[in-house]
Scaffold this motif. Structure first.
Motif, PDB file in Angstrom:
ATOM      1  N   ALA A  85      25.751 108.549  76.668  1.00 13.44           N
ATOM      2  CA  ALA A  85      26.346 107.533  75.787  1.00 13.44           C
ATOM      3  C   ALA A  85      27.838 107.374  76.024  1.00 13.44           C
ATOM      4  CB  ALA A  85      26.092 107.894  74.324  1.00 13.44           C
ATOM      5  N   ALA A  86      28.485 108.394  76.625  1.00 14.90           N
ATOM      6  CA  ALA A  86      29.928 108.355  76.915  1.00 14.90           C
ATOM      7  C   ALA A  86      30.737 108.095  75.649  1.00 14.90           C
ATOM      8  CB  ALA A  86      30.247 107.319  77.988  1.00 14.90           C
ATOM      9  N   GLN A  87      30.329 108.700  74.541  1.00 16.72           N
ATOM     10  CA  GLN A  87      31.066 108.566  73.292  1.00 16.72           C
ATOM     11  C   GLN A  87      30.753 109.783  72.420  1.00 16.72           C
ATOM     12  OE1 GLN A  87      29.587 104.995  71.480  1.00 16.72           O
ATOM     13  NE2 GLN A  87      27.661 105.905  70.845  1.00 16.72           N
ATOM     14  N   GLN A  88      31.539 109.920  71.353  1.00 11.95           N
ATOM     15  CA  GLN A  88      31.335 111.067  70.473  1.00 11.95           C
ATOM     16  C   GLN A  88      29.952 111.004  69.832  1.00 11.95           C
ATOM     17  OE1 GLN A  88      33.575 111.317  66.809  1.00 11.95           O
ATOM     18  NE2 GLN A  88      33.774 113.519  66.991  1.00 11.95           N
ATOM     19  N   GLU A  89      29.284 112.129  69.828  1.00 12.70           N
ATOM     20  CA  GLU A  89      27.966 112.224  69.214  1.00 12.70           C
ATOM     21  C   GLU A  89      27.925 113.468  68.336  1.00 12.70           C
ATOM     22  OE1 GLU A  89      25.512 110.146  69.344  1.00 12.70           O
ATOM     23  OE2 GLU A  89      26.063 108.796  70.983  1.00 12.70           O
ATOM     24  N   VAL A  90      27.151 113.371  67.235  1.00 13.30           N
ATOM     25  CA  VAL A  90      26.968 114.504  66.328  1.00 13.30           C
ATOM     26  C   VAL A  90      25.468 114.704  66.132  1.00 13.30           C
ATOM     27  CG1 VAL A  90      27.421 115.459  64.048  1.00 13.30           C
ATOM     28  CG2 VAL A  90      29.164 114.060  65.171  1.00 13.30           C
ATOM     29  N   PHE A  91      25.009 115.931  66.348  1.00 12.66           N
ATOM     30  CA  PHE A  91      23.580 116.244  66.235  1.00 12.66           C
ATOM     31  C   PHE A  91      23.393 117.391  65.234  1.00 12.66           C
ATOM     32  CE2 PHE A  91      24.397 114.761  70.554  1.00 12.66           C
ATOM     33  CZ  PHE A  91      23.451 113.753  70.702  1.00 12.66           C
ATOM     34  N   GLU A  92      22.266 117.347  64.547  1.00 10.03           N
ATOM     35  CA  GLU A  92      21.899 118.466  63.678  1.00 10.03           C
ATOM     36  C   GLU A  92      20.889 119.316  64.445  1.00 10.03           C
ATOM     37  OE1 GLU A  92      19.208 118.783  59.833  1.00 10.03           O
ATOM     38  OE2 GLU A  92      21.201 117.943  59.324  1.00 10.03           O
ATOM     39  N   VAL A  93      21.233 120.574  64.683  1.00  9.63           N
ATOM     40  CA  VAL A  93      20.360 121.465  65.447  1.00  9.63           C
ATOM     41  C   VAL A  93      20.238 122.794  64.702  1.00  9.63           C
ATOM     42  CG1 VAL A  93      20.964 120.430  67.659  1.00  9.63           C
ATOM     43  CG2 VAL A  93      22.317 122.337  66.809  1.00  9.63           C
TER      44      VAL A  93
END
Length: 533
Positions: free
Chosen positions: A212-220
């Protein structure tokens, strides 16, 4: 620019003309001393120097020129008519000259040599500029490298200081740095923390962010080493851009396990409470339905004996009343009390029916008011009342309930009139933008403010809240008839319509009742539907 040094003016002129005709800029000096002064002030790419000159010959001038740091690299061409022997030529080269031409000068040869030296000068200048640019670039790269190294040190220091798992990635996703908390969840800097089977892995999250070449936030969920339970974390991957490209990724795991557990507990409790409320609403609806059925049955069962009391009291009064006047007086009191009881039962039933509600639809208030006045025609004529009604807008309402509102208010205006003064009642309407008794007017406002004014007995505004409460009366039964429910019914209907009702008055100066109703009931209907679902 070229400097020509010669003590003979005709030589200077001929050489100057030759060179200027070939587009070279030329400066001249008639002696060695003048040449040295000009060299200190100006910049030349070539010096053409005559050997035989008084005071200072060409060799001495050349030695002086090469002694200056500013002019030591300027090429010198010697011109000589007599000093053509080998020893003079040798001295010319040793004193700093780069070429030696004998007089008379061959113009073509001279131009070829000057052109050659000009090209050499241009190449030398370009080389110096390239060297300077290269030096600047090397310096800038060195400073940038130092700044980058300093920034990396600062970044690593910051990542080491935070109380979270932090690491950095290269542009392709390779791990470059991990802080000390990393080792609680991973066996080595190259190994990613484990996630449960069937859930997104840390590697998959990294690939999605890079794609995506952008900031990403994931719940893991990741598991600490040596423990059996996975803990909820937020994985934030933030790109660091440099010169239009991603230079690295800064990644942070934030432990949200406790918050997640609390949220799940709260959600479970909210769900349980919602189910309890839904059941309570169903029980309440059932109870209301039972209560309404009871009100219908009770009112019917209560009215039946009242009718018998009235009928038999009237029979006794008509048959035995003339013979026993005192008994007739008591019987009239029984009939009057039964009539009041009948009115009270009717009003209570009407009040309870409001909660049943009804269907909102476009309602012509003008038609309702005309029907009310037709029904009250005898009372209006008896009181000699004057009633003025302005044109009312179309409202989205429950017609039967709106009729009841105006019937109660107009009945009160006629009932509470002053003795000896004909009642004067006015009904007006205006659009407004808010649910307020004194809000600003707005031609297309979403609310309609209706005002009913009379010139009756009025009331003390200290009792304003009291007049809209069920069974509350400001006057005794001997003064004015009524059950004390009429205005309570009005307020309950207006509340059901999402509106506002209030009043203002002074004793002996009449009253003014203000009603604010929505022109459209969409929002109210949506609210009711949401609460039902």
């Amino acid at each position: 620019m070229i400097l020509i040094v010669d003590d003979r003016p005709e030589n200077l002129y001929s050489l100057q003309q030759l060179l200027e005709l070939n587009h070279f800029k030329v400066d001249t000096a008639a002696s060695g001393e003048e040449a040295l002064r000009k060299i200190l002030r100006n910049t030349y790419f070539l010096i053409i120097l005559d050997v035989q000159m008084p005071d200072m010959d060409g060799f001495e001038v050349a030695e002086a020129i090469t002694g200056y740091s500013k002019s030591k690299d300027i090429p010198i061409i010697f011109l000589s008519a007599v000093s053509v022997e080998k020893r003079f030529i040798t001295r010319g080269y040793s004193s700093g000259g780069l070429d030696y031409i004998t007089k008379p000068v061959d113009p073509e040869i001279l131009l070829l040599k000057v052109s050659t030296f000009y090209r050499l000068h241009q190449q030398t200048r370009e080389l110096h500029e390239a060297q300077e640019a290269l030096r600047q670039e090397v310096m800038e790269r060195k400073l940038a490298q130092e700044a980058l190294s300093h920034s990396l040190d600062e970044l690593r220091s910051i990542l080491e200081s935070i109380q979270q798992i932090a690491f950095t990635l290269g542009p392709e996703g390779n791990i470059e740095f991990v802080n000390r908390y990393w080792h609680r969840y991973a066996a080595s800097p190259d190994a990613l923390p484990d996630t449960p089977e069937g859930e997104p892995s840390v590697a998959e999250c990294i690939r999605k962010a890079i794609g995506a070449a952008q900031q990403e936030v994931f719940e893991v969920r990741i598991k600490p080493l040596g423990e059996g339970d996975f803990r909820y974390h937020l994985l934030s991957l933030t790109p660091v851009w440099k010169e239009g490209a991603i230079g690295k990724w800064v990644c942070i795991f934030t432990d949200i396990h406790e918050q997640k557990m609390i949220n799940q507990l709260l959600e479970n409790r909210v769900e349980e409470r919602t189910m309890e409320l839904r059941q309570a609403n169903r029980d309440l609806e059932y109870s209301n339905h039972e209560l309404q059925q009871f009100a219908y049955v009770a009112s019917h069962d209560l009215k039946e004996p009242l009718r018998k009391i009235q009928v038999f009291s009237n029979l006794i009064s008509s048959k035995f009343g003339p013979e026993v006047p005192e008994a007739e007086h008591y019987l009239n009191k029984i009939v009057s009390s039964a009539a009041r009881m009948n009115s009270l039962i009717t009003d209570v039933l009407e009040y309870s029916k409001i909660s049943i509600g009804g269907q909102f639809r476009p309602t012509d208030v003008n038609t309702i008011l005309r029907d009310i006045l037709d029904d009250m025609e005898l009372l209006v004529r008896e009181k000699g009342a004057v009633i003025r009604i302005e044109d009312m807008p179309l409202l989205h309402a429950i017609p039967s309930q709106i009729r009841q509102v105006f019937q109660n208010i107009l009945s009160n205006a006629l009932k509470f009139s002053r003795k000896g003064i004909s009642p004067e009642i006015s009904v007006s309407a205006e659009r407004t933008g808010e649910v307020c008794a004194s809000g600003e007017l707005h031609p297309e406002g979403p609310y309609c403010r209706i005002t009913v004014r009379d010139n009756g007995i009025g009331f003390d505004e200290r009792y304003l809240d009291k007049i809209f409460v069920i069974f509350q009366r400001l006057h005794g039964r001997n003064e004015f008839e009524g059950t004390g429910i009429g205005l309570a019914i009005v307020k309950k209907i207006i509340d059901t319509h999402g509106g506002l009702v209030t009043a203002s008055s002074r004793e002996g100066e009449g009253s003014s009742f203000t009603i604010v109703l929505p022109v459209h009931q969409h929002q109210l209907e949506n609210h009711i539907q949401d609460s039902d679902t």
